[in-house]
Scaffold this motif. Structure first.
Motif, PDB file in Angstrom:
ATOM      1  N   THR A 109       0.819  -1.215   0.000  1.00 15.45           N
ATOM      2  CA  THR A 109       0.000   0.000   0.000  1.00 15.45           C
ATOM      3  C   THR A 109       0.852   1.264   0.000  1.00 15.45           C
ATOM      4  N   GLY A 110       2.169   1.120   0.094  1.00 15.86           N
ATOM      5  CA  GLY A 110       3.058   2.276   0.061  1.00 15.86           C
ATOM      6  C   GLY A 110       3.383   2.705  -1.358  1.00 15.86           C
ATOM      7  N   MET A 111       4.084   3.833  -1.485  1.00 14.24           N
ATOM      8  CA  MET A 111       4.413   4.363  -2.800  1.00 14.24           C
ATOM      9  C   MET A 111       5.210   3.368  -3.630  1.00 14.24           C
ATOM     10  N   VAL A 112       6.234   2.784  -3.036  1.00 18.68           N
ATOM     11  CA  VAL A 112       7.053   1.810  -3.751  1.00 18.68           C
ATOM     12  C   VAL A 112       6.264   0.536  -4.006  1.00 18.68           C
ATOM     13  N   GLY A 113       5.613   0.047  -2.974  1.00 18.32           N
ATOM     14  CA  GLY A 113       4.906  -1.218  -3.079  1.00 18.32           C
ATOM     15  C   GLY A 113       3.792  -1.244  -4.102  1.00 18.32           C
ATOM     16  N   TYR A 153       6.119 -20.286  -2.196  1.00 18.79           N
ATOM     17  CA  TYR A 153       6.374 -19.083  -2.997  1.00 18.79           C
ATOM     18  C   TYR A 153       7.827 -19.033  -3.478  1.00 18.79           C
ATOM     19  N   ASP A 154       8.017 -18.332  -4.590  1.00 19.32           N
ATOM     20  CA  ASP A 154       9.345 -18.247  -5.217  1.00 19.32           C
ATOM     21  C   ASP A 154      10.143 -17.025  -4.774  1.00 19.32           C
ATOM     22  N   ALA A 155       9.448 -15.964  -4.374  1.00 24.34           N
ATOM     23  CA  ALA A 155      10.156 -14.736  -4.024  1.00 24.34           C
ATOM     24  C   ALA A 155       9.333 -13.883  -3.078  1.00 24.34           C
ATOM     25  N   CYS A 156      10.031 -13.063  -2.314  1.00 28.12           N
ATOM     26  CA  CYS A 156       9.394 -12.037  -1.492  1.00 28.12           C
ATOM     27  C   CYS A 156       9.958 -10.691  -1.906  1.00 28.12           C
ATOM     28  N   PHE A 157       9.086  -9.744  -2.205  1.00 29.86           N
ATOM     29  CA  PHE A 157       9.486  -8.383  -2.528  1.00 29.86           C
ATOM     30  C   PHE A 157       9.117  -7.514  -1.323  1.00 29.86           C
ATOM     31  N   TYR A 158      10.131  -7.178  -0.522  1.00 34.04           N
ATOM     32  CA  TYR A 158       9.886  -6.486   0.735  1.00 34.04           C
ATOM     33  C   TYR A 158      10.024  -4.979   0.549  1.00 34.04           C
ATOM     34  N   CYS A 159       8.881  -4.292   0.479  1.00 35.45           N
ATOM     35  CA  CYS A 159       8.844  -2.852   0.200  1.00 35.45           C
ATOM     36  C   CYS A 159       8.373  -2.046   1.407  1.00 35.45           C
ATOM     37  N   CYS A 212      13.957  -9.978  -2.017  1.00 41.28           N
ATOM     38  CA  CYS A 212      14.341  -8.682  -2.565  1.00 41.28           C
ATOM     39  C   CYS A 212      13.921  -7.588  -1.587  1.00 41.28           C
ATOM     40  N   TYR A 213      14.900  -6.868  -1.072  1.00 38.79           N
ATOM     41  CA  TYR A 213      14.667  -5.882  -0.022  1.00 38.79           C
ATOM     42  C   TYR A 213      14.958  -4.472  -0.528  1.00 38.79           C
ATOM     43  N   VAL A 214      14.014  -3.564  -0.314  1.00 36.51           N
ATOM     44  CA  VAL A 214      14.202  -2.166  -0.719  1.00 36.51           C
ATOM     45  C   VAL A 214      14.747  -1.384   0.457  1.00 36.51           C
ATOM     46  N   SER A 215      15.970  -0.868   0.306  1.00 37.09           N
ATOM     47  CA  SER A 215      16.539   0.002   1.347  1.00 37.09           C
ATOM     48  C   SER A 215      16.552   1.426   0.813  1.00 37.09           C
ATOM     49  N   GLY A 216      17.635   1.848   0.180  1.00 36.00           N
ATOM     50  CA  GLY A 216      17.652   3.184  -0.400  1.00 36.00           C
ATOM     51  C   GLY A 216      19.072   3.659  -0.629  1.00 36.00           C
ATOM     52  N   ALA A 217      19.218   4.593  -1.554  1.00 34.12           N
ATOM     53  CA  ALA A 217      20.534   5.174  -1.829  1.00 34.12           C
ATOM     54  C   ALA A 217      21.070   5.822  -0.560  1.00 34.12           C
ATOM     55  N   GLY A 218      22.333   5.603  -0.286  1.00 33.42           N
ATOM     56  CA  GLY A 218      22.934   6.162   0.914  1.00 33.42           C
ATOM     57  C   GLY A 218      23.011   5.186   2.067  1.00 33.42           C
ATOM     58  N   THR A 219      22.391   4.019   1.917  1.00 30.27           N
ATOM     59  CA  THR A 219      22.491   2.990   2.954  1.00 30.27           C
ATOM     60  C   THR A 219      23.950   2.615   3.157  1.00 30.27           C
ATOM     61  N   ASP A 220      24.353   2.482   4.418  1.00 29.44           N
ATOM     62  CA  ASP A 220      25.757   2.235   4.735  1.00 29.44           C
ATOM     63  C   ASP A 220      25.908   0.943   5.534  1.00 29.44           C
TER      64      ASP A 220
END
Length: 225
Positions: A9-13, A65-71, A109-117
């Motif tokens: 329900t989020g923007m990415v998801g 299931y074959d994959a999880c897309f974690y958004c 598959c995990y969505v983090s973000g640019a700048g993740t350290d």
């Protein structure tokens, strides 16, 4: 393929879910969440679940299931680290552990973000916590992929949860063609992100931590035959 989506329900998801529903090779999509998506589709099933630190009660429904897309994610603005860590570390790790126990070959598959350290040296709390999450997921399973998009243009019609994001989407979305030309290495869309996740699940990826340019390139790759 059978896909599980968190944060649909989020923007990415919302864009990632749409990519799954459009893909001819995807036969089933299970959305796990606290809030209904409002979508109706022959491929789509929704599983309501409240406690994202414990999936014991629904474990059997997550098998096959074959994959999880974690958004699923939240802004760190105004949050203290312990609270942010629950959402950004405890939640995805609990989901990954449960899913791996019932789907040994699952791609995560995990969505983090640019700048993740991932070094733990940054002073930015969110980047450090996300980095710890990435490291834990990478160590847990060889079929885990970290996605670090920078600027994400949402799918047209995306429903935002806050007024700030509604205003931002109205400005950014029409400018996508220009932004893509000016900053091709930093701009993607939520739909392309979903397509890149599907490609990584099918064929793997050139690396396990993917920046925006990698995401766009992966989404554009032809399926293997």
């Amino acid at each position: 393929m059978r896909i599980i989506v968190f944060g649909a329900t989020g923007m990415v998801g919302q864009g990632v879910l749409e990519a799954c529903l459009r893909d001819e090779e995807v036969t089933d999509v299970l959305v796990v969440g606290r809030t209904p998506t409002g979508r109706v589709h022959p491929k789509l099933r929704e599983l309501h679940h409240e406690d994202f630190t414990d999936f014991t009660a629904v474990r059997d429904q997550l098998a096959g299931y074959d994959a999880c897309f974690y958004c699923l994610g939240t802004s760190a603005a105004g949050m203290k680290e312990p609270d942010y860590r629950v959402v950004s570390y405890d939640f995805p790790l609990a989901a990954a552990r449960t899913l791996r126990s019932v789907n040994p070959r699952l791609a995560f598959c995990y969505v983090s973000g640019a700048g993740t350290d991932g070094t733990g040296k940054t002073r930015m709390m969110w980047a450090r916590v996300k980095g710890e999450t990435e490291n834990a997921l990478l160590e847990m399973d060889p079929r885990s992929f970290m996605f670090r998009p920078a600027l994400i243009v949402p799918l047209p019609g995306t429903k935002a949860k806050t007024k700030t994001y509604v205003a931002l989407y109205r400005v950014v979305t029409p400018l996508y063609p220009v932004l893509r030309r000016l900053m091709p290495r930093y701009v993607t869309t939520s739909l392309l992100l979903g397509q890149a996740m599907l490609r990584a699940t099918r064929d793997g990826a050139p690396r396990r931590v993917l920046e925006t340019a990698d995401i766009n390139a992966l989404a554009a790759t032809r399926p293997s035959t």
